[in-house]
Structures are given as C-alpha cells and as structure tokens.
Design a protein around this motif. Structure first.
Motif, PDB file in Angstrom:
ATOM      1  N   ASP A 188      16.954 -96.964  43.347  1.00  0.00           N
ATOM      2  CA  ASP A 188      16.001 -96.426  44.310  1.00  0.00           C
ATOM      3  C   ASP A 188      14.681 -97.140  44.046  1.00  0.00           C
ATOM      4  O   ASP A 188      13.949 -96.813  43.112  1.00  0.00           O
ATOM      5  N   LEU A 189      14.373 -98.134  44.852  1.00  0.00           N
ATOM      6  CA  LEU A 189      13.237 -99.004  44.557  1.00  0.00           C
ATOM      7  C   LEU A 189      11.898 -98.296  44.689  1.00  0.00           C
ATOM      8  O   LEU A 189      10.904 -98.739  44.092  1.00  0.00           O
ATOM      9  N   ARG A 190      11.827 -97.210  45.403  1.00  0.00           N
ATOM     10  CA  ARG A 190      10.594 -96.417  45.409  1.00  0.00           C
ATOM     11  C   ARG A 190      10.301 -95.931  43.984  1.00  0.00           C
ATOM     12  O   ARG A 190       9.160 -96.025  43.507  1.00  0.00           O
ATOM     13  N   ILE A 191      11.332 -95.457  43.302  1.00  0.00           N
ATOM     14  CA  ILE A 191      11.173 -95.001  41.919  1.00  0.00           C
ATOM     15  C   ILE A 191      10.841 -96.168  41.008  1.00  0.00           C
ATOM     16  O   ILE A 191       9.951 -96.093  40.161  1.00  0.00           O
ATOM     17  N   ARG A 214      18.332-100.590  46.721  1.00  0.00           N
ATOM     18  CA  ARG A 214      18.910-101.929  46.578  1.00  0.00           C
ATOM     19  C   ARG A 214      20.417-101.885  46.343  1.00  0.00           C
ATOM     20  O   ARG A 214      20.993-100.840  46.013  1.00  0.00           O
ATOM     21  N   GLY A 215      21.031-103.051  46.485  1.00  0.00           N
ATOM     22  CA  GLY A 215      22.433-103.214  46.132  1.00  0.00           C
ATOM     23  C   GLY A 215      22.570-103.688  44.692  1.00  0.00           C
ATOM     24  O   GLY A 215      21.629-103.636  43.905  1.00  0.00           O
ATOM     25  N   GLY A 216      23.750-104.176  44.367  1.00  0.00           N
ATOM     26  CA  GLY A 216      24.012-104.694  43.032  1.00  0.00           C
ATOM     27  C   GLY A 216      23.735-106.179  42.951  1.00  0.00           C
ATOM     28  O   GLY A 216      23.254-106.790  43.912  1.00  0.00           O
ATOM     29  N   ASP A 233      18.017-106.744  51.308  1.00  0.00           N
ATOM     30  CA  ASP A 233      17.303-106.021  50.262  1.00  0.00           C
ATOM     31  C   ASP A 233      15.850-106.464  50.227  1.00  0.00           C
ATOM     32  O   ASP A 233      15.499-107.539  50.741  1.00  0.00           O
ATOM     33  N   MET A 234      15.010-105.656  49.589  1.00  0.00           N
ATOM     34  CA  MET A 234      13.634-106.077  49.328  1.00  0.00           C
ATOM     35  C   MET A 234      13.670-107.320  48.436  1.00  0.00           C
ATOM     36  O   MET A 234      14.576-107.468  47.605  1.00  0.00           O
TER      37      MET A 234
END
Length: 384
Positions: free
Chosen positions: A64-67, A88-90, A112-113
């Motif tokens: 969770d890229l926000r975290i 994101r993915g792996g 993804d970002m």
C-alpha cells in the motif's frame, strides 16, 4: 586512390546503417520480439540468477504505497499525501539486448507508480523545449521566461534552467503548499536552523528536493503552454508506440492558468503522491529511445545533443546530470560496471538502466534499492 576513398566512405555508411538496423523497435500491436540470450553469447544460467535475485529481493516497504510514502518521509514536517497513489504489484522487469527481449519477470503490463523515475521524463520535457527553441539556452535565467514572481528576489533571480535540471538551484519558496526547506531537512539541528539557513549560490551544491523539481515542472508548463502529459503523449509516447495506460498526475490542487485555460501542473515524483504511473513495457520503450540517442526507428524525437548534455556530470555531483543518475566515479558509482551507464531511479526500487556499451536496457521494479548494484553486477557477469 579515389575509388579506395569512396569504398571506405560507403563502408562507413553501410556499417552505420546496419548498426542502426540491428536495433529492434517493437510496434504497438505486436508482441515484443524475444531472443535467446545465447543468440548474443550471453550466459543464460547467469542471467537467470540475476532474475531470481530480483524476485527474491523485493522492496521491503508496504504494497500500500500510501503507507510506504508516509513511513518513508515521516521525518519531514508538514508532509502529507497531496495526489493520487496506487497499491503496487510485485517485482517485475525486462532485460533488452539491442531492443530484443531476452528476459522478463512479473507482470510487465501492470501500471504502477514510478516515483522519481518521473524526473527523467520531466527533464526530457525540458529537452523538447530546447529542441523547439522555446528555451534558447539552459544557462538562461528562468526568470527571463517566468515573470510571475516565482523567480523574483536576489537569490531566485540567479537560477538558470541548468540549475533546476541538476538540482543545485537552492530555490527558496513555497509551491502548492510545499515549502522548499521542509523537503528532506537535515537530521542535525532544529527546523528553524534549516528554515533560516544561508542559501547556497545556485550551481554550487546539489540537494535532492521535490519542491524545486515541481517548480521546474511548473515553469516548463508555462513555457510549453500545454499540460506536460499532453506534450509527453503527442511528442514522445505515441511516437514510440507506448500503450494508452500510463498517466502523469499532479497534486489535487495544483492548477495554473495559461492562455485562459486551467491546466494541471504535474509533479516530478511521488513524494506526496502523483507523478507518472506506468507499466514496465512503456518504461522499456522510453529506455530504448535513449539507448538509440533519441531516435525511434528513423525518427529523431529528441536531439542527440540534448541526451549528451543530459548525461553529462554536474559540477556539484559527478553522479548526476539532468535528472539522470550517472555511473561515473563518485559516491554513487557501481563498482566493476561501465562508467558510461546511466539510469532513472525511483522510490521503492524502480529503475530504467541504459548501458550503451553493451546495447542494454534494463527495467526493474520493486527491487530493494540497496540491491541494484549487485543485481546489475550479475547481469554484467552474464555477458563477460
């Protein structure tokens, strides 16, 4: 004698044409053409080790890229999420030799970002402005082009486009609520010491700073008089047959008016959200454009001169050009690897690596950032 000279000239032309023809450029509709590593005398088992290494060393931050963002920049005062984020993915990646796909892993079509990889796209927008004559010279003062107060004052009026591109401007101010002094403050001393510090002469000290990068994006939007995602799409991404899935975001409130039209001023990274969201394959296409000196098939999309300038070391930091990292001798040098390598790098382990000497483009995503040198070393050993 004349015949010998002509034969020599034609020979050079033949070599040049065939060198160009040796690069493969995928079309939008086709599956990316694959070749065996053995076709290029690359040790497949060693290359497989590199891929396994990338898979085994996934970025340790939250998916969770926000975290992940809030945790990564928690030391910054006033830091908050201001633009879009995406889980994101792996791990994913592609290794291209002369444009041909020799290895891939993960979901290369997943968007993804890409965080500060965006900076290398942003500097390329400056390259387009220079190529079009909209910026006469990177050593021009930005205040000669942007007269709305952003570059007023004794210090900011000295700042050139080069200073912004090399991140050594020490621009002072606030943009979209972001204060320059609050971005990555030093661990030593209090915030007041940093806020009221003596400003460094532009061009003398490099400091990685997203507020100042966003100032560059804002200035380029006003020079190009179009939203930067539109310029990127029409001038580059459509022409390299990229997908339609990538996006370039700004902060939610980052609007500016140009010619009576409200335009979003985008960011140069995902420090507070936003930036470019893109898949691995489109990143690889962008890398191929740079590998081939700005040319896609027969179309010169970016001048070779701009790319040469963009990957030339800055004075304050020999490992940094115009928002590209350089593998020259310095604190960020990857040992035992070519000093001609240069790369885009983003938070969470996103990389586009250009190795001109070996005709390689390597894209890797969500690799623990501290492992990139070891990963590239494994790839190097596969063809040595």
């Amino acid at each position: 004698m004349k015949g010998v000279v002509l034969a020599f000239i034609f020979g050079l032309i033949y070599i040049s044409v065939n060198a160009q023809a040796s690069y493969y450029f995928p079309s939008k509709s086709s599956v990316w053409e694959q070749r065996s590593p053995k076709d290029f005398k690359i040790k497949n088992e060693v290359l497989e080790e590199a891929v396994s290494f990338a898979k085994a060393n996934e970025y340790s931050g939250s998916k969770d890229l926000r975290i992940a963002i809030l945790e990564g920049f928690k030391s910054e005062p006033f830091h908050e999420i201001l633009g879009p984020t995406k889980k994101r993915g792996g791990p994913a990646g592609m290794i291209l030799k002369k444009g041909y796909l020799i290895k891939s892993w993960g979901d290369t079509k997943r968007v993804d970002m890409t965080f500060s990889v965006t900076k290398s796209f942003l500097s390329t927008m400056a390259g387009l402005a220079v190529d079009k004559g909209l910026i006469s010279n990177v050593d021009d003062k930005v205040g000669d082009y942007i007269w709305d107060g952003t570059f007023d004052g004794e210090h900011n009026s000295k700042i050139s486009w080069r200073h912004l591109l090399q991140q050594n401007s020490d621009w002072s101010g606030e943009l979209w609520g972001g204060k320059d002094w609050a971005d990555r403050p030093p661990k030593e001393g209090g915030l007041d010491d940093w806020k009221y510090r003596t400003l460094q002469e532009p061009g003398t000290v490099m400091e990685y700073n997203d507020v100042r990068v966003n100032v560059l994006a804002y200035a380029l939007t006003h020079v190009l008089r179009k939203p930067l995602p539109m310029v990127l799409k029409t001038e580059l991404m459509d022409k390299i047959d990229a997908s339609t899935t990538w996006r370039w975001f700004g902060y939610d409130h980052a609007w500016t008016e140009i010619d009576g039209v409200q335009m979003k001023s985008v960011t140069g990274g995902g420090h507070s959200g936003a930036g470019i969201f893109i898949n691995t394959e489109d990143m690889a296409r962008f890398g191929m454009l740079f590998l081939n000196d700005g040319k896609w098939r027969n179309d010169q999309l970016i001048s070779k001169k701009w790319i040469t300038d963009a990957i030339s070391p800055s004075g304050p930091n020999p490992n940094y050009g115009f928002m590209w990292w350089l593998n020259t001798k310095g604190d960020r040098n990857w040992k035992q690897l070519s000093d001609k390598i240069y790369y885009a790098a983003g938070f969470g382990g996103n990389f586009i690596v250009i190795d001109k000497e070996n005709d390689l483009v390597v894209v890797t995503r969500w690799l623990e950032p501290s492992k990139i040198e070891e990963f590239m070393g494994k790839i190097s050993r596969s063809f040595n």
